[in-house]
Scaffold this active site. Structure first.
Site, PDB file in Angstrom:
ATOM      1  N   ASP A 136      43.933-148.971  84.853  1.00  0.00           N
ATOM      2  CA  ASP A 136      44.902-148.135  85.567  1.00  0.00           C
ATOM      3  C   ASP A 136      46.231-148.656  85.681  1.00  0.00           C
ATOM      4  O   ASP A 136      46.312-150.022  85.895  1.00  0.00           O
ATOM      5  CB  ASP A 136      44.388-147.536  86.786  1.00  0.00           C
ATOM      6  CG  ASP A 136      45.218-146.202  86.962  1.00  0.00           C
ATOM      7  OD1 ASP A 136      45.895-145.756  86.143  1.00  0.00           O
ATOM      8  OD2 ASP A 136      45.138-145.585  88.202  1.00  0.00           O
TER       9      ASP A 136
ATOM     10  N   TRP B 252      53.566-149.488  84.652  1.00  0.00           N
ATOM     11  CA  TRP B 252      54.099-150.524  83.803  1.00  0.00           C
ATOM     12  C   TRP B 252      55.136-150.582  83.030  1.00  0.00           C
ATOM     13  O   TRP B 252      56.190-151.008  83.121  1.00  0.00           O
ATOM     14  CB  TRP B 252      52.829-151.281  83.219  1.00  0.00           C
ATOM     15  CG  TRP B 252      53.121-152.606  82.371  1.00  0.00           C
ATOM     16  CD1 TRP B 252      53.099-153.677  83.041  1.00  0.00           C
ATOM     17  CD2 TRP B 252      53.698-152.801  81.105  1.00  0.00           C
ATOM     18  NE1 TRP B 252      53.427-154.757  82.068  1.00  0.00           N
ATOM     19  CE2 TRP B 252      53.997-154.106  80.900  1.00  0.00           C
ATOM     20  CE3 TRP B 252      54.362-151.834  80.211  1.00  0.00           C
ATOM     21  CZ2 TRP B 252      54.251-154.767  79.707  1.00  0.00           C
ATOM     22  CZ3 TRP B 252      54.841-152.573  78.941  1.00  0.00           C
ATOM     23  CH2 TRP B 252      54.963-153.879  78.608  1.00  0.00           C
TER      24      TRP B 252
ATOM     25  N   ASN C 137      41.891-136.483  81.823  1.00  0.00           N
ATOM     26  CA  ASN C 137      43.224-136.715  81.086  1.00  0.00           C
ATOM     27  C   ASN C 137      44.022-135.988  80.068  1.00  0.00           C
ATOM     28  O   ASN C 137      44.966-136.217  79.523  1.00  0.00           O
ATOM     29  CB  ASN C 137      43.066-138.252  80.384  1.00  0.00           C
ATOM     30  CG  ASN C 137      43.007-139.319  81.532  1.00  0.00           C
ATOM     31  OD1 ASN C 137      42.132-140.349  81.290  1.00  0.00           O
ATOM     32  ND2 ASN C 137      43.599-139.283  82.572  1.00  0.00           N
TER      33      ASN C 137
END
Ligand code: IPE
Ligand code: IPE
Ligand code: MG
Length: 261
Positions: A37, A42, A85
């Site tokens: 995850d 990021w 998702n």
């Protein structure tokens, strides 16, 4: 494969060597599961689109797969895409699927060379035909591997898996007196595999997000703030070392941590 193989492979004098030397080979987790995850965050920190985080995450997958295989881990399950998702924008979903296909294409030879057996846990039927074809090819070409089993949880949901298992048990016309926990496990995607000993989650979230709900009943959980694309060998070795310090009681009394079988 094993600790010596890993030590031979690590760059000498690297900090990982020091970590690897502290690992006890007789107390390795048999099965490691990872919730990968933090790719989006990021990318966000670098003012990049989220998909760049997914792209960067592939390097972490490569390093973790190879390190785990060399260390002698028998089963590694990585959570790549949950049934939830699909709620993400189609462009992000498409990029994830393309990256997966590319990973399989570029890594298949390496998987075969390392004797790794590849398996998908999740609902294959709902994936696009080209993605399914790449997955089936990877499963077929690695089927004879006797090394580590690499499970990719894809279009995976823990509750969906349990419901599907219940349906399979009904179809198999199993008698109620035959249906115990062991028999039920045989209807899950992970049939025949030991439960994860160690569950790793990156990016600091303290939740399981519908991952392996049945199988993680007694897994040791290790959470790091490190975002997935930054996860490297030292993090994995740290997680294993921390696991080896745990006291697994399974509801009983204190006993030293040990592989589950
Ligand atoms: C994990 O990173 C990858 C998948 C869920 C496919 P995320 O995309 O969830 O990244 P964050 O959690 O939004 O940072
Ligand atoms: C879990 O991460 C799923 C994968 C790593 C594939 P998510 O980012 O989807 O989980 P939540 O939404 O933060 O719980
Ligand atoms: Mg996330």
């Amino acid at each position: 494969m094993g600790l010596d193989a890993l030590l031979d492979w690590l760059p000498p004098d690297s900090p990982e060597v020091e970590l690897a030397r502290r690992i006890r080979e007789d107390r390795l987790p048999v099965h490691i599961a990872i919730i990968m995850d933090g790719n989006g965050r990021w990318a966000g920190l670098r003012h990049l689109p989220r998909v760049e985080g997914h792209r960067a995450g592939i390097d972490a997958v490569r390093e973790v797969v190879e390190t785990s295989a060399r260390l002698g881990i028998e089963y590694l399950t990585v959570y790549a895409f949950s049934v939830e998702n699909w709620k993400r924008p189609p462009t992000e979903v498409n990029t994830l699927m393309t990256l997966l296909k590319r990973y399989l294409c570029s890594e298949l030879d390496t998987l075969v060379r390392h004797d790794i057996r590849f398996k998908v846990v999740g609902r294959l039927e709902e994936l696009a035909p080209d993605v399914r074809a790449a997955l089936v090819e990877a499963m077929e070409k690695t089927a004879a591997g006797h090394g580590m089993q690499l499970n990719i949880a894809l279009n995976y949901g823990g509750r969906a898996e349990i419901v599907e298992a219940a349906k399979r048990a009904i179809v198999a016309a199993i008698r109620p007196d035959e249906l115990d926990e062991r028999a039920f496990s045989g209807f899950l995607y992970t049939a025949g595999q030991p439960d994860p000993d160690l569950l790793i989650r990156t990016s600091g979230e303290m939740r399981v997000s519908n991952f392996l709900l049945w199988q993680i009943a007694y897994a040791e959980i290790w959470v790091t703030d490190t975002l997935w694309p930054d996860f490297r060998r030292p993090h994995l070795l740290e997680a294993v070392l921390d696991y080896q310090r745990r006291d697994r009681r399974y509801g009983g009394i204190s006993r030293p941590v040990a592989a589950s079988r």
